[in-house]
Design an enzyme around this catalytic site. Structure first.
Site, PDB file in Angstrom:
ATOM      1  N   SER A   1      -9.853   2.138   2.683  1.00 14.80           N
ATOM      2  CA  SER A   1      -8.953   2.824   1.780  1.00 14.80           C
ATOM      3  C   SER A   1      -8.030   1.885   0.997  1.00 14.80           C
ATOM      4  O   SER A   1      -7.466   2.289  -0.003  1.00 14.80           O
ATOM      5  CB  SER A   1      -8.112   3.826   2.564  1.00 14.80           C
ATOM      6  OG  SER A   1      -7.239   3.153   3.466  1.00 14.80           O
TER       7      SER A   1
ATOM      8  N   LYS B   1       0.849  -1.198   0.000  1.00 11.11           N
ATOM      9  CA  LYS B   1       0.000   0.000   0.000  1.00 11.11           C
ATOM     10  C   LYS B   1       0.881   1.244   0.000  1.00 11.11           C
ATOM     11  O   LYS B   1       1.846   1.328   0.772  1.00 11.11           O
ATOM     12  CB  LYS B   1      -0.885  -0.023   1.247  1.00 11.11           C
ATOM     13  CG  LYS B   1      -1.947   1.066   1.287  1.00 11.11           C
ATOM     14  CD  LYS B   1      -2.804   0.915   2.545  1.00 11.11           C
ATOM     15  CE  LYS B   1      -3.985   1.876   2.555  1.00 11.11           C
ATOM     16  NZ  LYS B   1      -4.803   1.717   3.780  1.00 11.11           N
TER      17      LYS B   1
ATOM     18  N   SER C   1      -9.830  -0.214   6.967  1.00  8.86           N
ATOM     19  CA  SER C   1      -9.259  -0.194   5.612  1.00  8.86           C
ATOM     20  C   SER C   1      -8.553  -1.455   5.159  1.00  8.86           C
ATOM     21  O   SER C   1      -8.209  -1.585   3.984  1.00  8.86           O
ATOM     22  CB  SER C   1      -8.302   0.986   5.463  1.00  8.86           C
ATOM     23  OG  SER C   1      -9.047   2.155   5.313  1.00  8.86           O
TER      24      SER C   1
HETATM   25  N1  GLN Z   1     -13.096   4.436   6.039  1.00  2.83           N
HETATM   26  C1  GLN Z   1     -12.525   4.883   7.277  1.00  2.83           C
HETATM   27  C2  GLN Z   1     -12.162   6.329   7.164  1.00  2.83           C
HETATM   28  O1  GLN Z   1     -12.447   6.914   6.191  1.00  2.83           O
HETATM   29  C3  GLN Z   1     -11.340   4.045   7.643  1.00  2.83           C
HETATM   30  C4  GLN Z   1     -10.151   4.350   6.835  1.00  2.83           C
HETATM   31  C5  GLN Z   1      -8.960   3.538   7.239  1.00  2.83           C
HETATM   32  O2  GLN Z   1      -9.077   2.538   7.937  1.00  2.83           O
HETATM   33  N2  GLN Z   1      -7.801   4.025   6.852  1.00  2.83           N
HETATM   34  O3  GLN Z   1     -11.601   6.900   8.046  1.00  2.83           O
END
Ligand code: GLN
EC number: 6.3.5.7
Length: 494
Positions: free
Chosen positions: A162, A87, A186
């Site tokens: 994400s 990532k 995410s």
């Molecule tokens: N979707 C969540 C957010 O927007 C989690 C994102 C993540 O785990 N990086 O914060």
């Protein structure tokens, strides 16, 4: 044309299978890496999962592994020679690290993240850097400055966020292994949407050094793959104490590989599984609830005992998360000021330093990142701090207590990973609250610092798209995830 993992060939195999073939010299690591590079070349225009492909570097690592094995040396790790998708939130000295933001376009880190370093030491070739929501803020990968990722199961849909790039890479056979990061879901949420496995380890057990911070008290890197065993093998490579991370915990890593092998025997007798009342709601997609109930029935058939548990404060988790998370973001992202590194704009001699900072930040950050910085700055300001930030922290404590109470009676908790299967790109972009709601099941765990996994639970009967079973365990008991996850996987594949 299908973009899901091919039925045969090197890109169809699990990491454990590939490792066995490489280590027994049936194939070379170079051949395995090349097959995945070819698959990326064939599919990346359609998927947009890799932001950067490091073919030369990956092949060089493969050659080094092949050379060592040919010389009769023992493999550097159980996964030596098996390639991985990283990532683009973790730093690498030999490839750009962008966090999918214009702010860091083309930026090359002067140092490797500890996770990156451990991958290199384990002889794992890094195929490239995968797409994500900008600075990991989002649930659909649509907040990337470099365009969204498409779900290999249906190109019109999100692969989740994400970590959508990594999950799409796994689901399409571009890579057998991936590293994600999980602040509110995410890793687990994209895994559920793409029929792959993702684990958020216990907070403090995988180093955050070189992981670009969104919300430091929530962020955690973790392993992803297409099987539970592969995820365990990768977990073993990346976990462990690190003096460069002040929140890193100095204690032995749970034996996750042994747990996955034990679980694969399929016997769950003596295991108590908690079903969270708050996570069985009317109004969630029927096909998802059906898959979840079938999963629970299967766990019972394998010998597990189920107990319903009440976690009343989970209803407030979303509100607490979306205060604490932006507050930490507003502080962490202050460093991107157009002065030290990253984008600098407006520096033409006619603007003050303050103006250059404003212009750079206005240009470099996308709308969701700006929204969170503003929300966090507001909630932390004098006069509002007690009402918002402090209150959210109190709710955080109550959520941790809900978990602690539940784990007095059960070994693991389970729930659907997401309330619906993958939604269409564009479907939720107009309404941030709708998007945030998608994280309902995953984010309580981050607030409490515990560990969780999403494991494939079949295609929903109504949409035909992947669903995920979320398994949660107490801090430092990550092995329980692997035991139950591997048992469930074995039972489903029987
Ligand atoms: N979707 C969540 C957010 O927007 C989690 C994102 C993540 O785990 N990086 O914060």
């Amino acid at each position: 044309m299908s973009y899901v993992v091919p039925a045969e060939g090197l890109t169809s195999l699990s990491a454990a299978e590939l490792a066995e073939k490489i280590h027994s010299r049936e194939v070379t690591s170079r051949e395995v890496v090349q097959a995945h590079l070819d698959r990326i070349a064939e599919t990346n225009d359609a998927l947009n999962s890799f932001l950067h492909v490091g073919a030369e570097e990956a092949l060089a690592t493969a050659d080094a592994v092949d050379k060592a094995l040919d010389a009769g040396e023992k493999p550097a790790s159980a996964l030596a020679g098996v390639p991985l998708a990283l990532k683009d939130l973790l730093t690498t000295t030999d490839a750009p690290t962008t966090a999918a933001s214009k702010m860091l376009e083309g930026w090359i880190s002067p140092y490797d993240a500890t996770v990156t370093k451990k991958l290199r030491e384990a002889g794992i070739p890094i195929l490239g850097k995968t797409n994500l929501d900008e600075f990991a803020m989002g649930s659909s990968n649509e907040n990337s400055a470099y365009g969204p990722v498409h779900n290999p199961h249906d190109l019109e849909r999100t692969p989740g966020g994400s970590g959508g790039g990594t999950s799409a890479a796994l689901a399409s056979g571009q890579a057998p292994l991936g590293i994600g990061t999980d602040t509110g879901g995410s890793i687990r949420q994209p895994a559920a949407l793409t029929n792959t496995v993702g684990v958020k380890p216990t907070y403090g057990t995988v180093s955050r050094y070189g992981l670009i911070a969104a919300a430091s008290s929530l962020d955690q890197a973790g392993p992803t793959a297409r099987t539970v065993l592969d995820t365990a093998l990768l977990h073993e490579v990346i976990a462990g104490h690190d003096e460069f991370d002040a929140t890193s915990v100095n204690r032995p890593v749970a034996d996750v590989v042994a747990a996955a092998r034990e679980g694969a025997k399929g016997d769950l007798s003596g295991v108590k599984v908690g079903l969270i009342k708050q996570f069985e709601r009317d109004g969630w997609q029927p096909g998802v609830m059906e898959a979840y109930r079938a999963a629970v029935d299967q766990l019972v058939a394998q010998g597990a005992e189920t107990v319903e548990v009440d976690c009343p404060h989970f209803d407030d988790a979303l509100a607490a998360y979306y205060l604490i998370m932006p507050c930490e973001v507003s502080s962490n992202l202050a460093r991107f000021d157009g002065m030290r590194y990253g984008l600098r704009s407006g520096d033409d001699g006619s603007h003050s330093a303050d103006d250059v900072m404003s212009i750079s930040r206005a240009e470099g950050f996308g709308p969701e990142v700006k929204r969170r910085i503003m929300l966090g700055t507001y909630a932390l300001s004098v006069g509002y701090y007690d009402a918002y930030y402090l209150q959210a922290q109190r709710v955080r404590t109550l959520i941790a207590e809900d978990f602690a109470r539940a784990f007095e009676h059960v070994d693991v908790l389970v729930s659907p990973t997401t309330p619906t299967t993958a939604f269409k790109l564009g479907e939720k972009t107009e309404d941030p609250m709708e998007m945030y709601n998608f994280d309902l099941c995953t984010l309580p765990l981050n607030l409490a610092g515990l560990c969780g996994m999403s494991v494939p639970s079949g295609m929903a009967s109504d949409t035909g798209l992947p669903t995920g079973l979320q398994i949660m365990a107490p801090a430092f008991q990550d092995d329980r995830l692997y035991k139950v996850g591997a048992a469930y996987e074995a039972g489903r594949n029987k």
